[in-house]
Write an enzyme that holds these catalytic residues in place. Structure first.
Site: not given
Length: 378
Positions: A58, A126
């Site tokens: 992110y 992730h």
């Protein structure tokens, strides 16, 4: 909470609400910046929301959050044991993954530096569905080593794919003789999609997992009156046009009843998670936040479900909302509205996005064509 307390079950520590760090990324926000992150974090901490979930993917979320957490406005009032930090490894960009042991370790050490902390409360692998499972298992082994070294307290995995999450959780329990601490799944305990509750929770519990993070209660901004969020990277949202169309119809109906689609969806997701939680199995909701206004609106909505006081640390308390009945009048109205929304969704109810799509080769961790694969978990 200190690193020495890592033997405490995570279900006894993680609060019912978590601030999502994707709001400080180029994917969902135009021009994320230090001032935005600091102001949101200051207000969140004042209101008691002190658990944060982010990722190296992110970008530049970790950097901005670290700058905010090391700012005198934060450090003068809050010690490290008064907030909870979760981040992720493995996903680098939309089409780039690196689950190698060397990179996993390097990524964790970089996150420690970026977030200006000597330990991370949770580190997830992730979007595990995009890489071979053997690589995920190896990465988990590295993270478990880093738990023993004191860099990490708890280890988890994140993915949209519930079946893959369950399979890896079972493998971890068998191979490492201990369960995963936590699993994160996105956009599948929502007003549109309830598959996490229907297909995932029982399997996760059987694999010894004590915490589940349900992120994206608005399905990455789909379940609101406005269109999906568009950041600096454009419209990445995986919802097909048919789903977007019926969600808009549902949002218009809800607005006509004097209610906000976003508020209804958030209450539904939080209420669903809390109703399925127990003292030893915590379901927590991760809310994407981009501004103070959004933060305050979301917390006001959450209070309607959690039925807690205005004490400054209410979200930090893991007892909040666990044993207190929700407002019955509000629950009755919401039940009627949710039923109407489900009728409007029709066959799109419980629709799941393909993840990864047909254009992604898991074995090579590469797209199979020039078409860009869907970006996941924000």
């Amino acid at each position: 909470m200190s690193i020495s307390q890592a033997s405490i079950p995570l279900s006894h520590l993680l609060p019912p609400l978590v601030l999502g760090g994707a709001g400080f990324s180029h994917q969902v926000y135009r021009n994320p910046n230090s001032a935005q992150a600091l102001e949101v974090l200051k207000r969140a901490f004042q209101l008691g929301l002190r658990a944060i979930d982010t990722s190296a993917y992110y970008h530049p979320s970790e950097i901005l959050l670290g700058e905010a957490l090391s700012h005198p406005d934060i450090t003068s009032q809050y010690s490290r044991d008064q907030y909870f930090l979760m981040t992720k490894v493995g996903r680098i960009a939309a089409t780039k993954f690196d689950y190698s042991p060397s990179w996993v370790r390097q990524s964790v050490m970089r996150s420690l530096q970026r977030l200006h902390t000597r330990y991370l409360d949770v580190v997830f692998c992730h979007d595990v569905e995009f890489v071979p499972e053997e690589e995920v298992m190896g990465a988990i082994g590295v993270l478990l080593d880093m738990v023993r070294e004191g860099h990490i307290r708890y280890v988890g995995i994140s993915s949209y794919r519930i079946d893959i999450l369950a399979r890896i959780a079972r493998r971890v329990q068998s191979q490492y003789s201990r369960p995963l601490d936590i699993i994160q799944n996105w956009a599948q305990m929502t007003l549109q999609n309830d598959r996490l509750a229907q297909e995932g929770l029982k399997a996760f519990r059987e694999a010894g997992v004590s915490c589940v993070c349900s992120s994206s209660p608005l399905a990455i901004g789909l379940l609101r009156a406005n269109s999906v969020p568009v950041g600096d990277l454009g419209d990445f949202h995986p919802a097909p046009s048919g789903l977007r169309s019926v969600v808009k119809e549902a949002a218009d109906y809800v607005a006509g009843q004097g209610e906000s689609m976003a508020a209804l969806a958030l209450r539904h997701s939080i209420r669903r998670g809390q109703s399925l939680s127990t003292p030893d199995f915590r379901i927590t909701t991760i809310m994407g936040i981009t501004s103070i206004a959004e933060l305050e609106d979301n917390l006001a909505t959450a209070r309607q479900v959690l039925q807690v006081s205005n004490e400054p640390h209410w979200l930090w308390s893991t007892d909040a909302g666990q044993s207190v009945e929700g407002n019955m009048a509000r629950a009755t109205v919401d039940e009627r509205l949710c039923s109407a929304v489900h009728n409007i969704l029709g066959p799109w109810r419980d629709y799941s996005f393909p993840s990864p799509g047909d254009d992604w080769d898991v074995a090579t961790k590469q797209p199979v064509s020039t078409k860009q694969p869907v970006s996941t978990k924000l």
